[in-house]
Design a protein around this motif. Structure first.
Motif, PDB file in Angstrom:
ATOM      1  N   THR A  30       0.826  -1.217   0.000  1.00 13.46           N
ATOM      2  CA  THR A  30       0.000   0.000   0.000  1.00 13.46           C
ATOM      3  C   THR A  30       0.853   1.257   0.000  1.00 13.46           C
ATOM      4  O   THR A  30       0.556   2.234  -0.704  1.00 13.46           O
ATOM      5  N   ARG A  55      -7.542   5.387  -1.821  1.00  7.40           N
ATOM      6  CA  ARG A  55      -7.522   3.923  -1.674  1.00  7.40           C
ATOM      7  C   ARG A  55      -8.954   3.394  -1.645  1.00  7.40           C
ATOM      8  O   ARG A  55      -9.820   3.931  -0.969  1.00  7.40           O
ATOM      9  N   SER A 107     -10.887  -0.229  -0.923  1.00  6.88           N
ATOM     10  CA  SER A 107     -10.721  -1.592  -0.428  1.00  6.88           C
ATOM     11  C   SER A 107     -11.647  -2.529  -1.203  1.00  6.88           C
ATOM     12  O   SER A 107     -12.852  -2.314  -1.267  1.00  6.88           O
ATOM     13  N   ASP A 161      -7.132  -2.069  -3.288  1.00  5.89           N
ATOM     14  CA  ASP A 161      -6.456  -2.914  -2.297  1.00  5.89           C
ATOM     15  C   ASP A 161      -7.148  -4.270  -2.173  1.00  5.89           C
ATOM     16  O   ASP A 161      -8.379  -4.349  -2.162  1.00  5.89           O
ATOM     17  N   THR A 213      -3.236  -4.282  -5.339  1.00  5.33           N
ATOM     18  CA  THR A 213      -2.437  -5.095  -4.420  1.00  5.33           C
ATOM     19  C   THR A 213      -3.159  -6.410  -4.180  1.00  5.33           C
ATOM     20  O   THR A 213      -4.390  -6.495  -4.291  1.00  5.33           O
TER      21      THR A 213
END
Length: 797
Positions: free
Chosen positions: A376, A392, A394, A436, A484
């Motif tokens: 991250t 970001r 999620s 993410d 990620t």
């Protein structure tokens, strides 16, 4: 037409005459007749028809009595009837054209069954009649007044009731008749009416009826209040709507319409200021005109206004100035991250291509690695290096496609998807957006979120991304997407095909110490209200924490343990015990307690049949102990430790290969036939699978059969074939770093994995000895021969 005399329908049957003190009974369902009441009764049973006709023919009364079970077809005894009924006179007998029979009865008085009589085709019983009570005293007169008042109130609150009924109710002078009539008229169950019928005491009966009337009256009052409140609310809404329409007309006549619609005028100005694409602006103006012509009380008003606010606040034409400077980016990456040279080089290549060709379609980067290695923070560093906003999103646990594409406006509480919401937070249309944990996307009954991401991440399509809530296209081509993941295998194939995987396997001990010294200690010292002078941690103490209190690929747990040390110092400084503290190895043991991890290799491989393998896990590499044991038996192989199918096949192949080489290893051929072999991999609660344990399985079995232990500082990985070849495996860097963390000195790897040596950090190469295996003979020569030399050395000592 109905016959003139209905009694001629039935044949007369010979049966004895009914005694004078007996009564012909007519069982009924769900009906209780009270004295003084006149009610019609439908009769359908043959016995009931004959009983009614006999009563008329002989000018006898008919006993109307409630049966206990309404489902009973033909009651045949006293136990199936209630004890008390009402003796009645038949006023009329009617037979309809459809052959149905009806009687009209008037109740005369109560009776109680004393004895049932046999020999009749219908029910006949000897009865005791209740005496008539015409007593009147002050208490009964008072109860009569209350009953009449309650009855009149109920009749007045009941719609469509003639006034004559209330007048007749007031003219009743008999208290017994009044209570019976009111009980018969109240809407209660037959069982409750039967209980009143059976009450011999008049006062008790009147009290019970009064209680039921009060309850019914309260129910009617509550119902009337609810109806009144409902009508008032409807009236208020209609009145409010009418007043609003009148207010608009007045404002229009006075020329004061602009002040009333100031908020809508602000929205109109904001639409012009947002510089939307032509298609979107046309759509926004159309929706604004709908809003102007819509009353504020309308249910769609607030929804449409919220929609226009979303359109206004999105960054249609707002973009950050691209400040990509490769030299600055290199410094930024070096400042934020220690090590990771290959990853930094690839990021710089990515930024350089983007700087030279801003409109080109650069690949989508996906950082893959265990938790805590800095995936991250790499995305944040890219945003700093390019001067863009960072946001970001999620993806972990997202199982609804609407969370990516948004909900349609028709749903209550609808909102745009996470992508559009993130752009609104960023305020620019060329931000760095980190998606993410894309490997943890779920799939539910509301669609596949991974499929919705295909359009978002595809440069050929995302220039016209259409969110379900907005219903207009938005250009995502300027957004720099970075993803990620912990495990690339769980990312759906089409989505993984759009990404360039960059692996972050983990850190060596020295890299962890450098990261802790440069970043983690400073961060935790500040987080716990200290400064660098008040709390200092030596490098030896950091190595002690790394080796004996954490065992991970990243540095997340290491930062937690450093935070525990800093909090301990913070307590001492706050109490005034010390002004500053220097943490050394002895302080670490005092603060964190006994070491949580120790070097198990020497203890676990001190006997034959134990080999140390290397395994790959989603959170980094790890060591794996394989234990083999032999007991007398009949050539049976037992495998335990939650092994998967692939690992079980590796064990079977290793045993077969050992049997094939028994002669060359000087093993007796009958040794296998008279033995049962048990292979166990500890930590049995954890499932294990994969082909890379073949070499370790073979060495464990060979060590057990030859009764020679394997060196404690040796670990191996590799797949084997039945010809004895050692085949390549994956995850070499993670496995080597795991061996280094566990105190291994020599790592045995497949020769065809030499190409992976360049991925291993130089620090690890210096501390480890690498042995490259072409066949299992190389493994036997290295592990067992080295053990023999070590055994001779120990024997000489």
């Amino acid at each position: 037409m109905a016959p003139e005399n209905p009694l001629e329908e039935k044949d007369k049957t010979d049966f004895p005459a009914v005694p004078e003190d007996a009564l012909i009974l007519l069982p009924v369902r769900n009906l209780v007749l009270f004295p003084g009441m006149v009610v019609p009764i439908h009769i359908g049973r043959d016995s009931s028809i004959l009983a009614a006709q006999t009563a008329i023919r002989n000018d006898r009364q008919l006993g109307i009595i409630l049966q206990k079970d309404p489902e009973e077809d033909v009651p045949s005894g006293q136990e199936e009837l209630h004890e008390v009924g009402t003796a009645s006179n038949i006023l009329r007998y009617v037979t309809s054209p459809s052959e149905s029979h009806h009687i009209v009865c008037q109740g005369e008085g109560r009776f109680r069954i004393r004895k049932m009589l046999d020999g009749y085709p219908f029910l006949v019983a000897e009865v005791d009649r209740f005496p008539e009570t015409n007593e009147k005293d002050i208490e009964i007169e008072g109860r009569m007044v209350q009953l009449k008042q309650r009855a009149v109130e109920i009749l007045q609150m009941t719609p469509d009731v003639p006034q004559e009924i209330a007048d007749s109710m007031l003219n009743i002078s008999s208290p017994e008749l009044l209570s019976d009539l009111l009980t018969g008229l109240i809407d209660i169950s037959p069982e409750e009416k039967q209980r009143v019928l059976e009450m011999p005491d008049l006062k008790e009966r009147m009290d019970n009826v009064l209680k039921m009337l009060n309850y019914r009256l309260e129910v009617l009052r509550v119902s009337r209040d609810i109806d009144k409140q409902t009508q008032e609310r409807l009236g208020d809404r209609q009145r409010e709507a009418l007043l609003r329409e009148q207010l608009k007309t007045i404002q229009h006549q006075l020329g004061d319409n602009d002040s009333g619609n100031s908020e809508l005028n602000d929205i109109e100005k904001a639409i012009a200021k947002a510089k939307m694409p032509e298609e979107v602006e046309t759509h926004a103006k159309k929706e604004l005109n709908r809003l102007k012509n819509m009353p504020e009380a309308a249910g769609e008003y607030s929804m449409l206004r919220t929609y226009l606010e979303w359109l206004i606040e999105l960054p249609w034409s707002i973009a950050s100035e691209d400040q990509t400077d490769i030299t600055k980016a290199r410094k930024q990456l070096d400042q934020d991250h220690y090590g990771l040279e290959k990853i930094k080089r690839r990021i710089l290549e990515f930024l350089a291509v983007h700087k030279l060709n801003p409109k080109g379609r650069s690949p989508l980067l996906c950082f893959v690695g265990p938790p805590g290695v800095g995936k991250t923070s790499l995305g944040q560093s890219i945003a700093k290096a390019t001067g863009r906003k960072f946001v970001r999103v999620s993806m972990g646990g997202v199982h609804d496609e609407a969370e990516i594409r948004g909900h349609r406006r028709t749903y209550l509480g609808a909102l745009p998807g996470n992508i559009i919401q993130a752009l609104r937070r960023a305020g620019t249309n060329n931000c760095v957006m980190l998606l993410d944990e894309v490997d943890k996307l779920g799939t539910g009954v509301h669609g596949d979120p991974a499929a919705a991401l295909l359009e978002v991440l595809d440069p050929e399509q995302n220039n016209s991304f259409r969110d379900n809530y907005l219903s207009v296209p938005f250009d995502l081509s300027g957004v720099m997407f970075v993803c990620t993941a912990n495990m690339p295998d769980t990312i759906p194939g089409p989505l993984r095909d759009r990404m360039e995987m960059i692996e972050l396997p983990g850190y060596t001990e020295e890299e962890k110490a450098q990261i802790a010294e440069r970043y983690l200690v400073k961060r935790q010292v500040q987080a716990n209200g200290l400064n660098t002078k008040q709390c200092r941690i030596t490098k030896r103490a950091l190595h002690e924490i790394i080796n004996h209190y954490t065992r991970e690929a990243g540095v997340r747990n290491l930062e937690r343990e450093i935070g525990s040390v800093c909090r301990n110092v913070a307590v001492q400084v706050a109490e005034g015990i010390v002004e500053s503290k220097k943490i050394d190895v002895s302080d670490v043991h005092r603060i964190l307690g006994a070491p949580r991890f120790e070097n198990e290799v020497a203890m676990r491989t001190d006997m034959p049949g134990v080999a140390t393998g290397l395994a790959w896990t989603p959170v980094g590499g790890d060591i794996l102990f394989i234990e083999a044991s032999r007991v007398p038996g009949k050539d049976k192989l037992t495998l335990t430790g939650q092994l998967g199918d692939v690992m079980r096949e590796s064990a079977i192949a290793a045993l077969t290969l050992l049997k094939a080489r028994a002669v060359s290893l000087n093993l007796e051929p009958g040794l296998f036939e008279n033995s049962d072999i048990h292979v166990h991999v500890p930590a049995g609660a954890i499932p294990k699978d994969g082909p890379s344990a073949g070499v370790a399985m073979f060495l464990a079995l060979t060590s057990m059969m030859m009764n020679r232990p394997i060196l404690a500082d040796h670990a191996m990985t590799g797949e084997i074939s039945l010809r004895g070849l050692v085949l390549p495996v994956g995850g070499i860097k993670e496995k080597v770093l795991a061996a280094l963390r566990a105190g291994i000195k020599t790592v045995m790897l497949p020769a065809r994995n030499k190409k992976d040596l360049e991925d291993i950090p130089d620090d690890a190469k210096k501390q480890l000895k690498f042995v490259w295996l072409e066949t299992v003979d190389d493994a036997l020569k290295e592990a067992l021969a080295a053990e023999r030399r070590a055994g001779k050395t120990r024997k000489a000592k």
